[in-house]
Design an enzyme around this catalytic site. Structure first.
Site, short mmCIF file in Angstrom:
data_model
loop_
_atom_site.label_atom_id
_atom_site.label_comp_id
_atom_site.label_asym_id
_atom_site.label_seq_id
_atom_site.Cartn_x
_atom_site.Cartn_y
_atom_site.Cartn_z
N ARG A 157 9.33 28.32 -5.15
CA ARG A 157 10.70 28.77 -5.42
C ARG A 157 10.63 30.03 -6.27
NH1 ARG A 157 12.24 26.14 -1.72
NH2 ARG A 157 13.73 24.40 -1.73
N HIS A 177 11.31 33.81 3.28
CA HIS A 177 11.40 32.34 3.16
C HIS A 177 11.17 31.65 4.51
CE1 HIS A 177 13.15 29.02 0.40
NE2 HIS A 177 12.21 28.54 1.20
#
Lengths: 314, 314
Positions: B229, B277
């Protein structure tokens, strides 16, 4: 037992490292290092690379020549090199391991779309969802050449989940891969290959083998990795297939002429990634002990792995 | 057994594919798909992503919430999400496999000097012998986080020959890797890491964990891969360590804000490679069957793998 090391046209990097490793590994033996070879008639084992500049020193009493290079095609073409002395090419663990790592990195670069994402970054575009991100299990790697280097590469790729198929002169047995053999099965092999890895030796048969007809047998969007020898590929045909969209990505570590000439189109082609013949560097720390074990085999009357068949060309 | 799928703030790509796969996998069951959730009181199992936009629909009779995302930190921060209903995060085979492949490609990109050779090509320089080309056995990959994704990645890297070490909250046992645990062993772990792979969940403890003090515990010339993250890393600290030469290469798939804002320095930094991502895409073909088996487990009175501990945060 007397040994000579003729390093002419060896790899450019760290020549002293090689001389030192040879002196260390053969300490207590008679070792002559080029250019200080004062008694060529004493030399039984000659350690050399893939080529020798003129003039060839005449070693009248050689028992064997041991190449530090996996490819020996230049030695075989050299009219000075004696043909009645056994020639052993390098089959070295760090050479196959290094090659397998290089091929894994090259395949992953294509598989994961690194080139696409580099371009997206340059354009300041996010690019989510624009690439068909397959898993390795849905990607077939076709390896031409099922020798030591091809097998080490295929095994590592298989352990990362890729589907592996080989093409080679004669059929082989693999529990992790399909084996195609001979001219008759080349078309089937190529038609089902997503990423082609070229790992055949350079011989009369493989010179210029990868031309436009060959490339068109690959499916549209396939990619090509050449880690064998530059002269296997016809450069202009590869460039044509890149430019008409048939071939998606090309990764080259070897070239027809090295260093690659400044005017060559590969330097500026956006879908060509290239490296300066580093895919399998022979490393002194493992290669010299291999040479030592080869010499020991000869001394004990055995023929070591890697004996070159001059008719076959490798 | 009644099911609802609330796709708000799911992945942007192919939403219809997900609805179709859910309808297929639960054919014969009562399935409501957002925004057509007319009977929220009927819903026992809610399939969702990592976040829900207001307004939260009140489902008074939920037995479980099943996230299609491996990370659930946004759901845990959302005050609307009921805390007395079991929440299951996605532990999906194609998710770990995809992550392992991404990490392998990222590690190989650094290991093999792809960035260096791209720059050499742009400068029309051959560059042989300029890079210290280690073998994988001489490169230590430090993986922070020893969960499903970390283990899948470490196993694949180990099979390619890399030295693997993990750092996690509690000690684990691996036959292919060293395990470091807790704050007390972080320094030793980092000091011996050549390439750091960040795969810890985002919790209060890990938010902003990777700051300048942390990065300076890595050896000079280390590289960083973040596939967890964005908020785990302080961007300005990472950029400072890149620019003072302490950190060599950075590969990022996750960012504090996604898409990465146009003005962010990562876009133009030459030693940052980034992707939008995509490192572990949840794939409908495998994730929906996983959800179905989770629901079956609940129906049979079992608790499926992936039950979120709200105190721990994952």
């Amino acid at each position: 037992m007397a040994i000579a090391y003729d390093s002419r046209l060896g790899i450019g990097a760290a020549p002293n490292e090689w001389e030192q490793e040879i002196l260390n590994q053969f300490s207590g033996q008679k070792v002559q290092i080029w250019p200080d070879i004062s008694n060529p008639e004493d030399v039984e084992y000659l350690i050399l690379w893939n080529t020798i500049h003129d003039p060839w020193v005449d070693y009248p009493n050689l028992k064997a020549m041991l190449s530090l290079s996996a490819g020996v095609e230049q030695l075989l073409r050299d009219p000075n090199i004696p043909t009645d002395v056994p020639l052993i090419r390098m089959i070295d663990i760090s050479l196959s391991v290094g090659m397998a790592e290089y091929v894994m990195g090259a395949v992953m670069r294509i598989h994961l779309g690194h080139h696409f994402y580099s371009e997206q970054k340059a354009k300041h575009e996010w690019g989510f969802g624009q690439l068909d991100l397959k898993l390795a299990k849905d990607r077939t790697i076709g390896i031409m050449g099922a020798g030591e280097l091809g097998q080490a590469s295929g095994e590592m790729l298989a352990s990362a989940g890729f589907r592996i198929q080989y093409w080679s002169r004669s059929r082989k047995e693999f529990d992790y891969a399909t084996s195609y053999a001979g001219d008759g099965e080349l078309k089937t092999f190529l038609a089902s290959t997503d990423i082609l890895v070229v790992l055949v030796p350079l011989t009369a048969d493989t010179t210029d083998m990868i031309n436009v007809d060959f490339l068109k047998m690959l499916p549209k969007g396939a990619s090509v990795i050449n880690v064998a020898r530059g002269r296997i590929i016809k450069d202009e045909d590869l460039l044509a297939c890149l430019d008409d969209g048939h071939i998606e990505q090309v990764i080259l570590d070897v070239f027809r002429k090295e260093p690659l000439p400044a005017e060559h189109a590969f330097w500026v082609h956006p879908r060509v990634f290239m490296t300066p013949h580093i895919s399998s560097i022979t490393r002194a720390e493992t290669a010299v002990p291999t040479i030592r074990s080869h010499i020991k085999a000869f001394e004990n009357g055995h023929v070591p792995k890697g004996l070159v068949d001059r008719t076959r060309g490798y």
